[in-house]
Structures are given as C-alpha cells and as structure tokens.
Design a protein around this motif. Structure first.
Motif, PDB file in Angstrom:
ATOM      1  N   ARG A   3     -11.988  13.806  -9.658  1.00 42.97           N
ATOM      2  CA  ARG A   3     -12.739  15.067  -9.662  1.00 42.97           C
ATOM      3  C   ARG A   3     -12.620  15.720 -11.028  1.00 42.97           C
ATOM      4  O   ARG A   3     -13.594  16.215 -11.588  1.00 42.97           O
ATOM      5  N   MET A   4     -11.407  15.707 -11.582  1.00 50.32           N
ATOM      6  CA  MET A   4     -11.201  16.308 -12.901  1.00 50.32           C
ATOM      7  C   MET A   4     -12.023  15.579 -13.962  1.00 50.32           C
ATOM      8  O   MET A   4     -12.585  16.220 -14.854  1.00 50.32           O
ATOM      9  N   ALA A   5     -12.128  14.260 -13.862  1.00 51.07           N
ATOM     10  CA  ALA A   5     -12.926  13.501 -14.832  1.00 51.07           C
ATOM     11  C   ALA A   5     -14.404  13.863 -14.700  1.00 51.07           C
ATOM     12  O   ALA A   5     -15.101  14.029 -15.710  1.00 51.07           O
ATOM     13  N   ARG A   6     -14.881  13.978 -13.463  1.00 51.19           N
ATOM     14  CA  ARG A   6     -16.291  14.346 -13.261  1.00 51.19           C
ATOM     15  C   ARG A   6     -16.593  15.719 -13.825  1.00 51.19           C
ATOM     16  O   ARG A   6     -17.667  15.976 -14.359  1.00 51.19           O
ATOM     17  N   GLU A   7     -15.619  16.622 -13.696  1.00 50.14           N
ATOM     18  CA  GLU A   7     -15.814  17.991 -14.169  1.00 50.14           C
ATOM     19  C   GLU A   7     -15.483  18.154 -15.649  1.00 50.14           C
ATOM     20  O   GLU A   7     -15.569  19.255 -16.182  1.00 50.14           O
ATOM     21  N   GLY A   8     -15.099  17.086 -16.318  1.00 46.81           N
ATOM     22  CA  GLY A   8     -14.771  17.164 -17.732  1.00 46.81           C
ATOM     23  C   GLY A   8     -13.456  17.867 -18.019  1.00 46.81           C
ATOM     24  O   GLY A   8     -13.220  18.323 -19.127  1.00 46.81           O
ATOM     25  N   LYS A   9     -12.570  17.951 -17.010  1.00 39.80           N
ATOM     26  CA  LYS A   9     -11.297  18.651 -17.169  1.00 39.80           C
ATOM     27  C   LYS A   9     -10.120  17.694 -17.350  1.00 39.80           C
ATOM     28  O   LYS A   9      -8.986  18.143 -17.431  1.00 39.80           O
ATOM     29  N   LEU A  10     -10.387  16.405 -17.406  1.00 33.71           N
ATOM     30  CA  LEU A  10      -9.308  15.434 -17.527  1.00 33.71           C
ATOM     31  C   LEU A  10      -8.858  15.354 -18.978  1.00 33.71           C
ATOM     32  O   LEU A  10      -9.649  15.113 -19.883  1.00 33.71           O
ATOM     33  N   VAL A  11      -7.582  15.602 -19.202  1.00 36.45           N
ATOM     34  CA  VAL A  11      -7.026  15.564 -20.543  1.00 36.45           C
ATOM     35  C   VAL A  11      -6.407  14.191 -20.759  1.00 36.45           C
ATOM     36  O   VAL A  11      -5.521  13.779 -20.031  1.00 36.45           O
ATOM     37  N   LEU A  12      -6.892  13.474 -21.765  1.00 38.77           N
ATOM     38  CA  LEU A  12      -6.386  12.144 -22.065  1.00 38.77           C
ATOM     39  C   LEU A  12      -5.468  12.194 -23.270  1.00 38.77           C
ATOM     40  O   LEU A  12      -5.680  12.983 -24.184  1.00 38.77           O
ATOM     41  N   PRO A  13      -4.434  11.350 -23.292  1.00 31.58           N
ATOM     42  CA  PRO A  13      -3.548  11.332 -24.453  1.00 31.58           C
ATOM     43  C   PRO A  13      -4.250  10.728 -25.661  1.00 31.58           C
ATOM     44  O   PRO A  13      -5.228  10.000 -25.529  1.00 31.58           O
TER      45      PRO A  13
END
Length: 70
Positions: A3-13
């Motif tokens: 869900r976070m990835a779909r919403e653009g909220k996923l923080v990647l290292p």
C-alpha cells in the motif's frame, strides 16, 4: 509495504555501490537426531517486554501463528 508503495510513501535505502554476490549451496549433511521432548524443555518467544513460554512439543505452525501475532 505494498500500500505504501502504491501511495508513493515507501522509503527505499540508498543502494548506490551495492552489488550482488554469488551464493554457493552445499549438499546437505547428515540429518540431526530427533530430540525427545523431555530433553528439549521449553521455547521462549520474546518481543519487547512480552515473553511467551511454550512447550517444546508445540507444533511449528502454532509457534508461527503466535510469533506473527506478536
């Protein structure tokens, strides 16, 4: 995380300079002997200040369910 990835909220290292390495898989060795429940004792699942003590005879599926609930 989906869900976070779909919403653009996923923080990647930051993965700059990271490379993959080969993995070698060895042939399995001799199987470990069965341990009688009387000798195995107990199993403690610990998360923070919560400790759940289970019998060594507790099925793995049940241990996984409890761990997931923690």
């Amino acid at each position: 995380w989906r869900r976070m990835a779909r919403e653009g909220k996923l923080v990647l290292p930051n993965l700059e300079g990271i490379t993959f390495v080969s993995v070698a898989v060895e042939e399995p060795g001799d199987a470990l002997p069965d341990v009688p429940v009387a000798e195995a004792g107990t199993l403690d699942l610990v998360k923070g200040d919560v400790t759940i003590r289970l019998s060594a005879g507790t099925p793995a599926v049940r241990i996984a369910e409890i761990a997931a609930a923690l």
